[in-house]
Design a protein around this motif. Structure first.
Motif: not given
Length: 250
Positions: A213-235
């Protein structure tokens, strides 16, 4: 045995009544004059047929077992049977006394009494028949008749079929919702994850959500959870791929 008992009694009473009837005015008559003049009958036979037959009929009703005969009917049958048997005995006495006296005609009072016997027997027989018919109509039904009546009622009025149960709705299976647009956010997410790692902070959903959100993009909690899961899986996948590459190189 019963036939042996009844046969001599029947012959004696028949001959006695017919003989008395002939001495009291009963005799040959033409019952159908002008129709069948040649047909004649001796009315003396009506005495044994009426009196003795009614006596046996009333005896049967009196001695009948069960609840189909009421007390009133049984009492009437009893006394009328006794009276008929008494009349039969008196008739036999009168005939034999007249016979041994060689009298061709009976006295007037005997003639009067004998002449009313057919009417008397007819009245008693009709009364007893009506009483027995009434009792039969009022008698309680036997268990077999009750069962038959219940079966007839059940057949005539069948029970309605129970309403069919509504088909159960299939259980709803949980459908995982997919969050769209995660691929577009992966570069930003990797940058945020690297920044947090450089600062020694762990990657969490709240930190990821705030940074996006600090980058100026809008994001919901669901999208944040999905993005977090993808990042951790990728890591997790990258170290495993590195290990595989090292093994292949070795």
């Amino acid at each position: 045995m019963l036939v042996l008992l009844a046969l001599p009694a029947g012959v004696a009473t028949w001959s006695g009544w017919v003989g008395l009837g002939e001495k009291t005015g009963f005799g040959m008559v033409t019952p159908l004059p002008g129709i069948a003049d040649g047909f004649q009958i001796n009315t003396a036979i009506t005495l044994p047929l009426g009196v003795e037959t009614y006596a046996a009929y009333a005896l049967g009703a009196w001695l009948k077992t069960g609840s189909q005969v009421s007390e009133t009917t049984r009492t009437f049958a009893k006394w009328s049977a006794v009276g008929s048997l008494a009349l039969g005995m008196l008739g036999q006495i009168a005939f034999h006394l007249l016979e041994i006296s060689a009298r061709a005609k009976a006295p007037d009072w005997i003639t009067a009494a004998v002449s009313v016997l057919p009417v008397l027997v007819l009245g008693m027989g009709a009364a007893l028949g009506h009483l027995l018919t009434r009792d039969a109509a009022q008698a309680p039904e036997s268990p077999a008749e009750q069962a038959s009546d219940l079966h007839a009622v059940a057949t005539a009025n069948p029970r309605p079929n129970p309403p069919a149960r509504a088909a159960r709705r299939p259980k709803r299976t949980a459908v995982k919702r997919t969050v769209a647009g995660i691929d577009d956010l992966m570069p930003v997410g990797r940058s945020i994850a690297a920044d947090l790692e450089g600062r020694g902070l762990s990657l969490t959903r709240d930190r990821l959500l705030k940074a996006v959100r600090d980058t100026g993009r809008s994001m919901s909690s669901d999208r944040a959870s999905a993005l977090l899961a993808r990042l951790k899986n990728e890591a997790n996948v990258k170290p495993a791929e590195a290990v595989l590459k090292q093994r292949r190189a070795a």
